[in-house]
Design an enzyme around this catalytic site. Structure first.
Site, mmCIF file in Angstrom:
data_model
loop_
_atom_site.group_PDB
_atom_site.id
_atom_site.type_symbol
_atom_site.label_atom_id
_atom_site.label_comp_id
_atom_site.label_asym_id
_atom_site.label_seq_id
_atom_site.Cartn_x
_atom_site.Cartn_y
_atom_site.Cartn_z
ATOM 1 N N VAL A 185 -0.931 -1.892 -4.523
ATOM 2 C CA VAL A 185 -0.166 -2.666 -5.497
ATOM 3 C C VAL A 185 -0.403 -4.147 -5.258
ATOM 4 C CG1 VAL A 185 2.120 -3.172 -6.444
ATOM 5 C CG2 VAL A 185 1.594 -0.867 -5.608
ATOM 6 N N LYS A 196 -0.936 -1.736 -10.173
ATOM 7 C CA LYS A 196 -1.140 -0.636 -9.222
ATOM 8 C C LYS A 196 -2.460 0.059 -9.510
ATOM 9 C CE LYS A 196 1.218 3.353 -7.218
ATOM 10 N NZ LYS A 196 2.489 4.107 -7.163
ATOM 11 N N VAL A 202 0.853 -1.184 0.000
ATOM 12 C CA VAL A 202 0.000 0.000 0.000
ATOM 13 C C VAL A 202 0.882 1.224 0.000
ATOM 14 C CG1 VAL A 202 -1.849 1.223 1.183
ATOM 15 C CG2 VAL A 202 -1.696 -1.268 1.373
ATOM 16 N N GLY A 203 0.631 2.162 -0.901
ATOM 17 C CA GLY A 203 1.402 3.396 -0.962
ATOM 18 C C GLY A 203 0.492 4.599 -0.877
ATOM 19 N N GLY A 204 1.111 5.759 -0.917
ATOM 20 C CA GLY A 204 0.355 6.990 -0.788
ATOM 21 C C GLY A 204 -0.611 7.223 -1.939
ATOM 22 N N MET A 205 -0.318 6.656 -3.118
ATOM 23 C CA MET A 205 -1.165 6.904 -4.283
ATOM 24 C C MET A 205 -2.008 5.708 -4.683
ATOM 25 S SD MET A 205 -0.875 10.006 -5.445
ATOM 26 C CE MET A 205 -1.233 9.982 -7.201
ATOM 27 N N ASP A 252 8.371 12.342 -5.496
ATOM 28 C CA ASP A 252 8.638 11.716 -4.197
ATOM 29 C C ASP A 252 9.858 10.813 -4.298
ATOM 30 O OD1 ASP A 252 8.330 11.075 -1.534
ATOM 31 O OD2 ASP A 252 6.888 9.475 -1.896
#
Length: 496
Positions: A76, A91, A70-73, A182
């Site tokens: 996945v 993603k 899990v990412g900020g955007m 980032d």
């Protein structure tokens, strides 16, 4: 390793934790619950709910295998492309409820999908299904640069090589008209093949690495790159005072609070770092200058070593003269070219006799092409490439692959030629074979831009050729190649 705890759920997972999640059903259930909670919060705010897909779920032609992270955007997943039979990283992006935000994300994702560079994770496909945007990306077996740095003590040379590759990826992203937004070690992958790839563009700003202006721009990416490199060199993101003296000036400039005072581009920063890396060597050579002057006469009379890089260059030129074609590298340029080729990180060297045989085959291929027999020339060049590959001499193989592609272009096999030049360019970048890299990228400008009319794509390759030329230094033959590519692009673009 142990299962995830509450602290892990509040931050970005490491590569090892991602690998653990892929094998641990209990941790996948925990992450799924976190995602479901996130989806509820999104819905409360009026945003697009975060997707939660179970193993086996289908999204277009992709079948989900497991939650990967899990990412900020977005989220996945490890997934399979059921059409091509390959593993991908799938993603799903989080987008706000406004159509404008969604369209901007989609436009950036599609622009990224057009970018081809060995130091940028490839985007295979971009789709909009309903209100959901998803990217099918290259699956990289390896670890993040953060984990690579933490796993063992790295030599300064290895560390700088890794960041140089990541910087080239950033430069390619900027050349495509994009910004990362980032950059940090956790968003760079180091494959088991040793190749460094920049990943996770725009994945959410991390304050610890962000530029003070907090704006998405190429110069903000440059600042984040320098923070990351300072941290890698000193163990402290604020450790400017303990930087190696010769690396201090370029990094301090890249960390200027005023963006206008930083380098004009990533290419300029990388060139400054490359010069700084060579400074101690140049000082040592300067100290030996008197000895070199005294030895000059003896050197002029000294026979060339039987298997030196200069000797290899002269052997290739001799075989081409015997075949009746003008040498690709004139004999008088062999000293300069030998100096350039000394930087190549080749994995092996063919025996001298075998190498000369390969040179002879390449020369015959050029003679056949000049004589109007391109099909026979291709057979001869392909044979030479096979021998070079089998010899284990990676530098010789990449040089020969460029020749194969040039002959394919002459026979009208443009797609094959472009694919082989992409392979050659990637191989050359990995080997630091700047001569072959310039030739490959310039060839792609000619094929993709001039002959196939894909001007925007060709501009990316022109930028790569220019960057390789900067690294190569003053090599007139390569500079002429890049100038020709630039002129062709300007001609195709036409008047403003």
């Amino acid at each position: 390793m142990a299962c995830l705890d509450d602290n892990a759920l509040g931050r970005e997972l490491t590569h090892a934790e991602h690998a653990h999640v892929a094998e641990c059903s209990q941790c996948r259930e925990i992450l799924a619950a976190v995602l479901q909670s996130s989806a509820t919060e999104d819905a409360t705010r009026g945003d697009e709910p975060s997707a939660v897909l179970a193993p086996g779920a289908a999204l277009g032609r992709f079948r989900v295998e497991a939650l990967h992270g899990v990412g900020g955007m977005g989220v996945v997943y490890a997934a399979t492309d059921t059409t091509l039979g390959r593993r991908v990283a799938l993603k799903l992006l989080r987008a706000g409820s406004s159509g404008r935000a969604r369209e901007q994300l989609l436009a950036e994702a599609r622009a990224l999908a057009k970018l081809t560079h060995p130091a940028v994770v490839a985007v295979h496909d971009v789709e909009l299904e309903g209100d959901r945007i998803y990217l099918a990306m290259e699956w990289v077996e390896g670890e993040t640069l953060r984990d690579w740095l933490a796993r063992t003590r790295r030599s300064r040379g290895a560390l700088l090589d890794a960041f140089d590759a990541a910087g080239r990826g950033l430069a390619a992203i900027h050349a495509a008209g994009l910004v990362h937004g980032d950059f940090k070690p956790a968003n760079v992958l180091v494959g088991h093949d040793g190749r460094v790839r920049v990943a996770d563009l725009g994945s959410g700003e991390t304050p610890a690495y962000a530029a003070p202006e907090r704006e998405r721009s190429a110069r903000a990416d440059q600042y984040s790159f320098c923070v990351s490199l300072v941290e890698a060199l000193t163990g402290d993101r604020k450790g400017r005072s303990t930087l190696p003296g010769h690396l201090s000036a370029p990094l301090v400039r890249g960390l200027e609070a005023d963006p206008a005072r930083r380098f004009e581009s990533m290419e300029a920063l990388l060139a400054a770092l490359a010069r700084a890396r060579g400074a101690p060597v140049r000082r040592a050579l300067a100290g030996a200058a008197l000895l070199l002057v005294l030895a000059a006469a003896a050197w002029a009379a000294r026979p060339i070593d039987g298997d030196s890089l200069e000797r290899q260059c002269l052997d290739a030129a001799l075989e081409e003269q015997r075949a009746g074609v003008a040498p690709r590298v004139p004999a008088e340029s062999c000293v300069r070219v030998a100096t350039l080729r000394a930087r190549v990180m080749a994995s092996g060297a063919a025996p001298a006799l075998e190498r000369r045989g390969i040179y002879a085959e390449r020369a015959r291929a050029r003679a056949l092409l000049a004589g109007g027999e391109p099909e026979r020339a291709f057979v001869q060049a392909w044979s030479a490439y096979g021998r070079a590959t089998a010899s284990g001499d990676s530098a010789l193989a990449v040089e020969t692959l460029v020749m194969v592609a040039e002959i394919e272009e002459e026979t009208g096999r443009l797609d094959a030629a472009a694919e082989h030049l992409r392979q050659a360019g990637s191989m050359a970048e990995a080997l630091r074979h700047e001569e072959a890299a310039v030739m490959a990228w310039c060839g792609l400008v000619r094929i993709v831009g001039v002959r196939q009319g894909k001007i925007d794509v060709a501009r990316n390759f022109a930028g790569l050729a220019e960057a390789a030329l900067v690294r190569a230094g003053d090599v007139p033959e390569l500079a002429a190649c890049v100038r020709d590519a630039q002129r062709e692009l300007e001609r195709l673009k036409g008047p403003e």
